[in-house]
Design an enzyme around this catalytic site. Structure first.
Site, PDB file in Angstrom:
ATOM      1  N   LEU A   1       0.833  -1.206   0.000  1.00 41.88           N
ATOM      2  CA  LEU A   1       0.000   0.000   0.000  1.00 41.88           C
ATOM      3  C   LEU A   1       0.870   1.258   0.000  1.00 41.88           C
ATOM      4  CD1 LEU A   1      -2.775   1.409   0.257  1.00 41.88           C
ATOM      5  CD2 LEU A   1      -2.570   1.146   2.747  1.00 41.88           C
TER       6      LEU A   1
ATOM      7  N   GLU B   1       3.611   4.117  -0.428  1.00 41.44           N
ATOM      8  CA  GLU B   1       4.482   4.555  -1.518  1.00 41.44           C
ATOM      9  C   GLU B   1       5.435   5.632  -1.008  1.00 41.44           C
ATOM     10  OE1 GLU B   1       1.220   3.772  -5.091  1.00 41.44           O
ATOM     11  OE2 GLU B   1       2.159   5.747  -4.897  1.00 41.44           O
TER      12      GLU B   1
ATOM     13  N   MET C   1      15.322  -0.871  33.726  1.00 43.82           N
ATOM     14  CA  MET C   1      15.440  -1.598  34.985  1.00 43.82           C
ATOM     15  C   MET C   1      16.510  -2.693  34.932  1.00 43.82           C
ATOM     16  SD  MET C   1      11.367  -1.596  35.899  1.00 43.82           S
ATOM     17  CE  MET C   1      11.425  -2.604  37.385  1.00 43.82           C
TER      18      MET C   1
ATOM     19  N   GLU D   1       0.897  -0.059   9.884  1.00 46.74           N
ATOM     20  CA  GLU D   1      -0.533  -0.364   9.899  1.00 46.74           C
ATOM     21  C   GLU D   1      -1.361   0.888  10.211  1.00 46.74           C
ATOM     22  OE1 GLU D   1      -0.459  -2.986   8.526  1.00 46.74           O
ATOM     23  OE2 GLU D   1      -0.286  -4.797   9.699  1.00 46.74           O
TER      24      GLU D   1
END
Length: 419
Positions: free
Chosen positions: A163, A165, A375, A401
């Site tokens: 999808l 570009e 941590m 996404e």
């Protein structure tokens, strides 16, 4: 009935028992027990717990031992993913008549969360592959489903979603890759950017412009590797996600049969967005799995690491940090699973809930993993320790996404539309 039969098959195919103790993360965790307040099996059915166990065992035995090696050497673990496909994880939400497992969106979320504890990068690619297989299964005709889905579900072949570009990322409807109809062929010209699996995969689900400007001019084509005019850019060097290649996908007078079009002309943007709704649930689930792993690694570290003569687990400040991490984890998991149910039921609130889940879980779980690194002190910054890789691998989940900024736009539009 089909889903139940598939679950039974998954149980029969449980090849990876926890009895194969090799000192890995989830073997240690299951011997010691997962704290009830962050137990990922809470609220699941017996069948869901069964295939969650399969996925956890696979993550521990087949993925975790190789996670760092795949990352450092940029290896695309094809054979490992094919082993996962034998357990039904190559086409989780694809119908069984074409080789899929026929699982629900919630079932798939449980699977990807568990697998991500072994390697978030590899699992994230698997979630994209699953999204492509679902799109072909859902929007393809019987011939297309029969041609592509069995090989995708077995992961004999791999898929990529095309999808984005170079000039259209968040503004996906402005894509420029064109497909001109010439007889019974489309001639594709243009390029796609940041394509997961690009160059190494076999099937490309491509959004291209067959009509005018805007979303209604976009169609969806399936392009097979080896098609003349299809080529690829250089392999990108990335901060994380190194167990999956990323390349540009380039079309230069690439001729694709009209028979490879999913749906009708102009339906491509709708297909792309419906695919992304599930993709957002899956990528959020991968973040949750990574955060679960990091909390458990941090808990173990706090018990053995001493400072000022006492284990870190005695520090109230660090206890409070761990409590905050656990709270973020559980909130993220609940939100993701709620959105998965909404999507499965095709509820009107599914799209904003999927966006909320993706926004919240990827942000909060990155915070968890980053805090886990902190941590661990200096050790957390060493590549011998897994927390740094989880941090690197899930950072991109806030971008792909649909960026989390776009998620905010979708949620806000849904809220304002109520008036």
């Amino acid at each position: 009935m089909a889903a139940a039969a598939t679950l039974s098959r998954l149980v029969r195919l449980r090849l990876y028992s926890i009895s194969r103790n090799n000192g890995l993360l989830f073997n240690r965790v299951q011997r010691r027990g997962i704290a009830a307040c962050i137990d990922p099996s809470v609220g699941l059915s017996d069948e869901q717990r069964e295939f969650q166990k399969v996925a956890f065992d696979f993550a521990a035995n087949e993925m975790a031992p190789h996670m760092a090696h795949w990352d450092q050497n940029e290896i695309f673990p094809v054979e490992t993913m094919r082993k996962a496909a034998q357990l039904g994880f190559g086409g989780t939400c694809v119908h069984p008549d074409v080789g899929g497992s026929g699982l629900s969106r919630l079932d798939a979320s449980v699977v990807f969360e568990a697998l991500s504890t072994g390697c978030a990068s590899t699992t994230a690619y698997m979630s994209i592959h699953n999204m492509c297989a679902w799109m072909i299964d859902t929007f393809g005709n019987n011939e297309q489903r029969g041609k592509y889905c069995p090989d995708l579900c077995s992961m004999e072949k791999f898929a990529s979603y095309c999808l984005t570009e170079p000039g259209s990322g968040s503004d996906a409807a402005s894509l420029l890759t064109s497909a001109k109809l010439q007889g019974d062929l489309y001639v594709l010209n243009g390029s796609k950017a940041f394509i997961s699996g690009g160059g190494d995969t076999d099937v490309y689900v491509v959004m291209c412009r067959t009509g005018g400007k805007g979303p209604k001019g976009i169609s969806c084509l399936v392009v097979e590797k080896g098609t003349p005019g299809l080529s690829f850019g250089k392999k990108e060097k990335k901060v994380g996600w190194n167990s999956q290649p990323t390349r540009a996908v380039i079309f230069e007078d690439c001729k694709v049969p009209v028979a490879n079009r999913l749906g009708i002309e102009g339906q491509g943007f709708n297909i792309a967005m419906k695919g992304l709704n599930g993709g957002r649930i899956n990528i959020a689930s991968c973040s949750v799995g990574a955060a679960q792993a990091c909390i458990q690694l941090t808990r173990d570290h706090m018990h053995v690491r001493k400072q000022f003569g006492e284990p870190l687990s005695n520090s109230q400040f660090l206890q409070f940090k761990l409590a905050e991490m656990a709270t973020r984890l559980v909130a993220s998991r609940l939100m993701v699973r709620q959105a998965a149910l909404a999507l499965q039921e095709d509820r009107p609130d599914a799209v904003p809930l999927c966006s909320m889940a993706k926004l919240f879980a990827t942000d909060e779980c990155f915070t968890i993993c980053n805090q886990a690194l902190q941590m661990h002190g200096g050790y957390g910054y060493l590549k011998d320790y897994a927390v740094q890789q989880f941090v690197r691998d899930i950072r991109v989940h806030q971008i792909l996404e649909g960026t989390n900024e776009v998620m905010r736009m979708i949620i806000a539009r849904s809220l304002l539309a109520e008036f």
